[in-house]
Each structure stands twice: as C-alpha cells, then as structure tokens.
Enzyme design. Structure first.
Site, PDB file in Angstrom:
ATOM      1  N   HIS A   1       4.766   0.410   0.139  1.00 42.23           N
ATOM      2  CA  HIS A   1       5.581  -0.388   1.059  1.00 42.23           C
ATOM      3  C   HIS A   1       4.813  -1.592   1.558  1.00 42.23           C
ATOM      4  CE1 HIS A   1       3.515   2.776   3.317  1.00 42.23           C
ATOM      5  NE2 HIS A   1       3.457   1.946   4.333  1.00 42.23           N
TER       6      HIS A   1
ATOM      7  N   ARG B   1       6.037   6.005  14.769  1.00 43.28           N
ATOM      8  CA  ARG B   1       5.699   6.432  13.397  1.00 43.28           C
ATOM      9  C   ARG B   1       5.145   7.843  13.398  1.00 43.28           C
ATOM     10  NH1 ARG B   1       1.585   6.724   9.889  1.00 43.28           N
ATOM     11  NH2 ARG B   1       1.599   5.548   7.949  1.00 43.28           N
TER      12      ARG B   1
ATOM     13  N   ASP C   1       0.282   5.018   2.067  1.00 42.69           N
ATOM     14  CA  ASP C   1      -0.461   5.249   3.301  1.00 42.69           C
ATOM     15  C   ASP C   1      -1.746   6.064   3.099  1.00 42.69           C
ATOM     16  OD1 ASP C   1       1.134   3.769   5.034  1.00 42.69           O
ATOM     17  OD2 ASP C   1       2.583   5.402   5.225  1.00 42.69           O
TER      18      ASP C   1
ATOM     19  N   HIS D   1       0.835  -1.214   0.000  1.00 43.25           N
ATOM     20  CA  HIS D   1       0.000   0.000   0.000  1.00 43.25           C
ATOM     21  C   HIS D   1       0.861   1.252   0.000  1.00 43.25           C
ATOM     22  CE1 HIS D   1       1.055  -0.526   4.265  1.00 43.25           C
ATOM     23  NE2 HIS D   1       0.813   0.779   4.421  1.00 43.25           N
TER      24      HIS D   1
END
Ligand SMILES: O=C(O)CCC(=O)C(=O)O
Ligand SMILES: [Fe+2]
Length: 278
Positions: free
Chosen positions: A254, A269, A104, A102
C-alpha cells in the site's frame, strides 16, 4: 458484479485488487458475516467499509474476530489501548506515516497478516491510499524470472534511508531512532490460506538478496519495485470519515498519497499478528 450474502454486497474496485463491502455494521458481526468478510479479504487483498462508528473498545472487538491485535514496533498506542495507534499527519507536518510503497513491518520475523485502518479526520481533498496486488505482480512475470526468484531470500531492514522519512522507524514523539530490525524472508511467499504466490520484497524495507551484494541486488530489486506497483495491479481508495480499510499484508502493498499539506488527517490503526513467511 456484486455478490450478495445475507445482506452484504461485495463490489470489486479494480481488476486485480480491492472491494467495497456494503450492508455491514461492523459492530453487529455474526459468524456467517464474519466468515464472508474474511473470504472477501482473501479474494480481494483489501476490503473497504463505509460509515462505521467504532469506539476504541468496539474497534478492538471487531479486530479480534479476524486475528490477534499486536502492538506496533515503533509507535505507542493511544491512551489505554496499546494495540491501537493513531496514524496522524498534522496541518504543520510534511511527512506522512508510511509514505512509500510497502507492506507493513516486513523487517519483523513474523510480519502482520493484516492491518485495519479507520478514518477519524480527513483533509478536504487528497489523502487517498493505493494498494497493489503482489499476486497479480508475481503472476505476470516470466517463467524464467519466477524460477530465479523462487530460490532467493530477501534481507529486510527497518533502517533503509527512504523509510526514515516516513517516520515508521521512529520511537514515539521523541523522534529518536529505534534499534534496527532485520529479517530474512523468501522473495516469493506462498499465502498460508489461499496457497497463492506473491512477491514479498518492497522498496521501503528490502535491502538486498541473501548471498548477493547490494550492488548485485539493486538492479533486480529496482526492476521488481517498478513492476510490482504497475497501475493494472492497483486500486485507489477515497476515504470518508467512518471508512475502514482492512488489507492482507501477505498479498498486497500500500501507498498513502501525501497530497494534502496544510490539512490534518487522523486514522486509528490496528495490526493483526502474522506468521513466518514461507
Ligand atoms: O495512512 C494510510 O493510509 C496508510 C498508512 C500506512 O502505511 C499504515 O497504516 O500502515
Ligand atoms: Fe503501512
């Protein structure tokens, strides 16, 4: 070949995407190093650093040199830091966060420009993350298919069945289902900084083409989903504690590999705000 810029060296990891940057302490970024890092991100799609030590405050400060940290739509931040989320897989869990190819949160009207991930705790083996250049994937298509794709709009949703397994669309610890988010974005987007074209559909979020039925869209989407992650468009990053990855969500996808059941993996993150894909 490494490029050297004020003590910083940039080592490409693969032919199409990814570079490791050495000789940088992210807590000591001056303007010229910051500029060189940003250029390396644009040139390589994803960049990696090793052996960094970032408290939440320091991590936020570093991220602000490159963009505007924003909250993740479905996950609450760590205590006191709404813009930092923990990407965690516990020893007892089977699903990993984002465990499907995907880019993000493409179902947002303005998906992130980039994401930064900082490794805190890692399994003894496994848990690598793969990246795929969507510029390389686009460039290798025929002129005929490029022309067809240029007029198409993708409909993206947070509600695709495959993604719900990856927990990206769950709210906090309760595991409750969030309201579905839906976006319409061009299937081929033009990067606002490099001007390069990239494929902007992904298997986790893209449901169909606008004006096409799902049945009509599926064969072409399936072709694109296979094509866009071919090994020659990818690199694979082996984490160590203190590693940082920073990817440009406008030009790469990723895939965090879920091959370490029984071990814990914890990352911090930060998401950086993006603009409306054009
Ligand atoms: O855990 C990873 O390596 C990446 C997870 C992911 O998809 C993300 O943080 O956006
Ligand atoms: Fe992700």
């Amino acid at each position: 070949m490494a490029t050297v810029n004020s003590g910083l060296s940039i080592n490409r990891l693969a032919g199409a995407v990814g570079a490791e940057i050495h000789g940088v302490d992210l807590n000591q970024l001056d303007d010229s190093t910051t500029k060189a890092i940003r250029q390396a991100l644009l040139d390589n799609g994803v960049i990696f650093f090793r052996d960094q030590q970032l408290s939440p405050d320091q991590y936020l400060e570093v991220s602000k040199k490159f963009g505007k940290p924003v909250e993740y739509p479905f996950v609450k931040g760590i205590d006191g830091y709404p813009e930092i989320i923990e990407v965690l897989k516990k020893e007892t869990e089977r699903a990993n966060f984002g465990g499907i190819w995907h880019s993000d949160t493409v179902y947002q009207q303005e998906p992130p420009m980039g994401t930064i991930l900082y490794a805190k705790e890692l399994p003894p083996f496994g848990g690598d993350t793969m990246f795929a250049s969507q510029v390389a994937a686009y460039n290798s298509l025929s002129d005929g298919l490029k022309a067809t794709l240029s007029s198409l709009t993708g409909i993206n949703t947070s509600a695709k069945a495959a993604v719900s397994k990856t927990r990206e669309d769950r709210v906090g610890d309760s595991g409750s289902k969030a309201d579905d988010l839906i976006s319409y974005h061009p299937v081929v987007r033009t990067h606002p900084e490099t001007g390069k074209k990239a494929l902007f559909v992904n298997v986790a979020h893209t449901e169909r083409f606008d004006g096409w039925s799902e049945d009509e869209s599926t064969p072409l989407l399936q072709f694109l989903h296979q094509h866009q992650i071919k090994p020659e468009f990818t690199c694979r990053f082996r984490w160590s504690v203190g590693s940082v990855a920073f990817w440009d969500n406008r030009q790469v996808q990723h895939y965090p590999i879920n091959d370490y059941h029984g071990y814990r993996r914890s990352m911090h993150r930060i998401t950086l705000a993006g603009d409306k894909p054009k």
